[in-house]
Design a protein around this motif. Structure first.
Motif, PDB file in Angstrom:
ATOM      1  N   ALA A 184      81.743  76.980  17.084  1.00 60.85           N
ATOM      2  CA  ALA A 184      80.291  77.012  17.279  1.00 60.85           C
ATOM      3  C   ALA A 184      79.779  75.657  17.742  1.00 60.85           C
ATOM      4  O   ALA A 184      78.931  75.572  18.647  1.00 60.85           O
ATOM      5  CB  ALA A 184      79.601  77.432  15.986  1.00 60.85           C
ATOM      6  N   VAL A 185      80.288  74.580  17.151  1.00 61.75           N
ATOM      7  CA  VAL A 185      79.889  73.226  17.565  1.00 61.75           C
ATOM      8  C   VAL A 185      80.273  72.977  19.021  1.00 61.75           C
ATOM      9  O   VAL A 185      79.468  72.450  19.814  1.00 61.75           O
ATOM     10  CB  VAL A 185      80.533  72.173  16.635  1.00 61.75           C
ATOM     11  CG1 VAL A 185      80.389  70.773  17.235  1.00 61.75           C
ATOM     12  CG2 VAL A 185      79.898  72.219  15.261  1.00 61.75           C
ATOM     13  N   GLN A 186      81.494  73.364  19.401  1.00 60.30           N
ATOM     14  CA  GLN A 186      81.941  73.149  20.778  1.00 60.30           C
ATOM     15  C   GLN A 186      81.030  73.851  21.784  1.00 60.30           C
ATOM     16  O   GLN A 186      80.721  73.308  22.855  1.00 60.30           O
ATOM     17  CB  GLN A 186      83.380  73.659  20.940  1.00 60.30           C
ATOM     18  CG  GLN A 186      84.423  72.867  20.184  1.00 60.30           C
ATOM     19  CD  GLN A 186      84.525  71.426  20.662  1.00 60.30           C
ATOM     20  OE1 GLN A 186      84.423  71.141  21.850  1.00 60.30           O
ATOM     21  NE2 GLN A 186      84.707  70.510  19.725  1.00 60.30           N
ATOM     22  N   LEU A 187      80.583  75.041  21.443  1.00 64.66           N
ATOM     23  CA  LEU A 187      79.727  75.791  22.366  1.00 64.66           C
ATOM     24  C   LEU A 187      78.292  75.275  22.343  1.00 64.66           C
ATOM     25  O   LEU A 187      77.637  75.202  23.394  1.00 64.66           O
ATOM     26  CB  LEU A 187      79.775  77.281  22.012  1.00 64.66           C
ATOM     27  CG  LEU A 187      81.145  77.949  22.205  1.00 64.66           C
ATOM     28  CD1 LEU A 187      81.123  79.372  21.671  1.00 64.66           C
ATOM     29  CD2 LEU A 187      81.557  77.935  23.670  1.00 64.66           C
ATOM     30  N   LEU A 188      77.787  74.911  21.196  1.00 65.09           N
ATOM     31  CA  LEU A 188      76.410  74.397  21.108  1.00 65.09           C
ATOM     32  C   LEU A 188      76.252  73.089  21.856  1.00 65.09           C
ATOM     33  O   LEU A 188      75.168  72.787  22.360  1.00 65.09           O
ATOM     34  CB  LEU A 188      76.014  74.225  19.635  1.00 65.09           C
ATOM     35  CG  LEU A 188      75.666  75.524  18.897  1.00 65.09           C
ATOM     36  CD1 LEU A 188      75.609  75.292  17.390  1.00 65.09           C
ATOM     37  CD2 LEU A 188      74.337  76.086  19.401  1.00 65.09           C
ATOM     38  N   ARG A 189      77.301  72.320  21.970  1.00 66.01           N
ATOM     39  CA  ARG A 189      77.238  71.086  22.757  1.00 66.01           C
ATOM     40  C   ARG A 189      76.886  71.347  24.219  1.00 66.01           C
ATOM     41  O   ARG A 189      76.411  70.456  24.912  1.00 66.01           O
ATOM     42  CB  ARG A 189      78.592  70.371  22.720  1.00 66.01           C
ATOM     43  CG  ARG A 189      78.922  69.656  21.431  1.00 66.01           C
ATOM     44  CD  ARG A 189      80.328  69.103  21.549  1.00 66.01           C
ATOM     45  NE  ARG A 189      80.683  68.209  20.491  1.00 66.01           N
ATOM     46  CZ  ARG A 189      81.843  67.558  20.419  1.00 66.01           C
ATOM     47  NH1 ARG A 189      82.744  67.747  21.369  1.00 66.01           N
ATOM     48  NH2 ARG A 189      82.101  66.746  19.427  1.00 66.01           N
TER      49      ARG A 189
END
Length: 491
Positions: A232-237
């Motif tokens: 989720a963090v990788q995509l939200l970036r």
């Protein structure tokens, strides 16, 4: 009788419709033709089922395929299509683009063969399915082995009732063709999914990723499973308009400021002593990273995820950010994080500023983000002459308009002729100046040069003193002529 008998012999292997509940006489009356012949045929059909030990069953024939009003491929193109696919021809991308532009469909006799190819051809699968059209979709719906090729956006039964691998395939496909439907279905079932399945599903949100996905990704930050939170963090970036990005922007403004003094403007970093729970939820981990120091890792995470316009607001422009003075302790971290942010957010202003500052040493992931017209001007100005034909120059060509402008082809041919001359001086068959060392550039020329470049290549073949390069130039010219012939068939 022969038609009924053939159907009986094929039996259940082909799921041929059968006639449970019909007496032999009734069956005879239901089929047209000579009554005696029909009666004997019906008896043969019934005996075939009995002898095979198979109970007859009733199968409702599917409705006919939807009509496809598009123009049919010209005969010459249809005849060559399967050859192009079998050879994995480099002309196929351009060929399919022209076919789509002109609104052609495959002739009926090719549809089944195209669907079989589509199963294994990942690169051109969607183009093949568009060409096969509704008839191809009708066939896919009848054949369980082709279920992966069904592209009906309303076919959510696979997601609802399918096995995990079938659902994964459905999600992958739908994210490519209709991200909104895939997102809606995933949101509906998210909380009831098993943890390992959530981890698998969320990875595929990267296809078709957009602002609409941010709510689900925000929810995933609280997932019990670490892999889900990390993904989720990788995509939200990559979503600079999300609430996550706003939080990272707030941290960036709190941790970094611009200090303006006479004759000196610099970026000053003031890191906190610890992280709060909100920062940890957003993926800023309280661990060392590659022995570069814990606070450097925190800063890298925040700068990578903060929207790049935050820094433009602080510093004035993207180019100014690459030039501003930064304390030695933090300079490498800031530059690396800004580069990563440029790639993740695909920001053309920052990519352009970096290319003009770094030139050949620009991160290769950044170069294709520079607008095509700017890269074209950069090449034609001569800035890339020293490395245009090498791996450092390959990214400059990515995504340029097809076909390439003639002046770009002329520039590339001039550089190739220079290499050919230097190779002739070596007297060797191989080496860094041989045609073999420039295979990728020659293939790009065959694929992307305009048709008007073919005479220029033949002229280059006549001028060069190197036999290998003579052959290379002539071959590229011949393949460009072949490209023109193949595309002309579509007229």
């Amino acid at each position: 009788m022969s038609e009924l008998l053939s159907a009986a012999l094929l039996g259940t292997a082909r799921s041929t419709p059968s006639f449970e509940g019909l007496a032999t006489g009734e069956l005879a009356q239901s089929v047209g033709g000579d009554p005696a012949e029909t009666l004997l045929g019906a008896a043969a059909l019934e005996n075939a089922y009995r002898d095979g030990g198979v109970a007859a069953s009733t199968r409702v024939l599917p409705a006919p395929a939807q009509d496809d009003p598009r123009l049919q491929l010209p005969p010459a193109s249809a005849a060559h299509l399967m050859q192009l696919l079998a050879a994995k021809s480099w002309t196929l991308t351009e060929w399919f683009a022209v076919v789509a532009e002109r609104g052609y469909r495959a002739p009926d006799h090719l549809v089944a063969d195209l669907m079989a190819v589509a199963r294994t051809n990942d690169i051109h699968r969607e183009s093949i399915l568009r060409l096969a059209g509704p008839r191809g979709q009708w066939l896919a719906a009848q054949n369980p082995d082709w279920s992966m090729l069904v592209r009906r956006s309303d076919r959510t039964d696979v997601w609802t009732h399918g096995a995990h691998q079938e659902r994964l395939l459905w999600l992958t496909t739908m994210r490519a063709v209709n991200p909104a439907i895939a997102l809606a279905e995933l949101r509906r079932t998210w909380d009831s999914e098993r943890g390992e399945h959530r981890a698998a599903f969320i990875a595929f949100l990267g296809t078709g990723l957009g602002d609409a996905d941010s709510d689900l990704l925000e929810h995933a930050l609280d997932d019990r499973r670490k892999e889900v939170r990390q993904q989720a963090v990788q995509l939200l970036r990559q979503l600079p308009n999300s609430a996550y990005a706003e939080r990272m922007a707030a941290r960036a403004r709190a941790w970094v400021r611009v200090e303006k003094k006479p004759l000196r403007t610099r970026l000053v970093v003031n890191m906190p002593g610890s992280l709060d729970d909100s920062a940890r939820r957003d993926g800023i981990e309280d661990v060392h990273f590659k022995n570069k120091g814990i606070r450097s890792w925190w800063l890298r995470m925040v700068v990578t995820a903060a929207p790049l316009p935050v820094w433009e607001g602080m510093i004035g422009s993207a180019s100014g950010a690459w030039e501003i003075r930064i304390e030695d302790q933090w300079r490498e971290v800031m530059m690396e994080a800004w580069t990563n942010a440029t790639v993740l957010q695909r920001n053309p202003r920052w990519a352009s500023a970096l290319l003009h500052r770094e030139g050949r040493t620009t991160e290769r992931r950044v170069v294709p983000i520079v607008p095509a017209r700017e890269r074209l001007a950069y090449i034609l100005s001569g800035h890339a002459d020293s490395y245009l034909l090498g791996v450092d120059g390959a990214a400059l060509f990515e995504g340029l308009p097809h076909p390439w402008p003639l002046d770009l082809a002329e520039r590339v041919i001039a550089r190739l002729e220079d290499v050919a001359g230097r190779h002739a001086e070596t007297g060797k068959d191989l080496g860094q100046f041989s045609r073999h060392s420039h295979y990728s550039t020659l293939r790009s020329a065959e694929t992307h040069f305009p048709f008007a470049a073919a005479p220029l290549l033949r002229a280059a073949a006549e001028r060069t003193r190197d036999p290998g390069w003579q052959q290379a130039f002539a071959t590229v010219a011949a393949n460009i002529d072949h490209r023109r012939t193949v595309l002309k068939e579509l007229e």
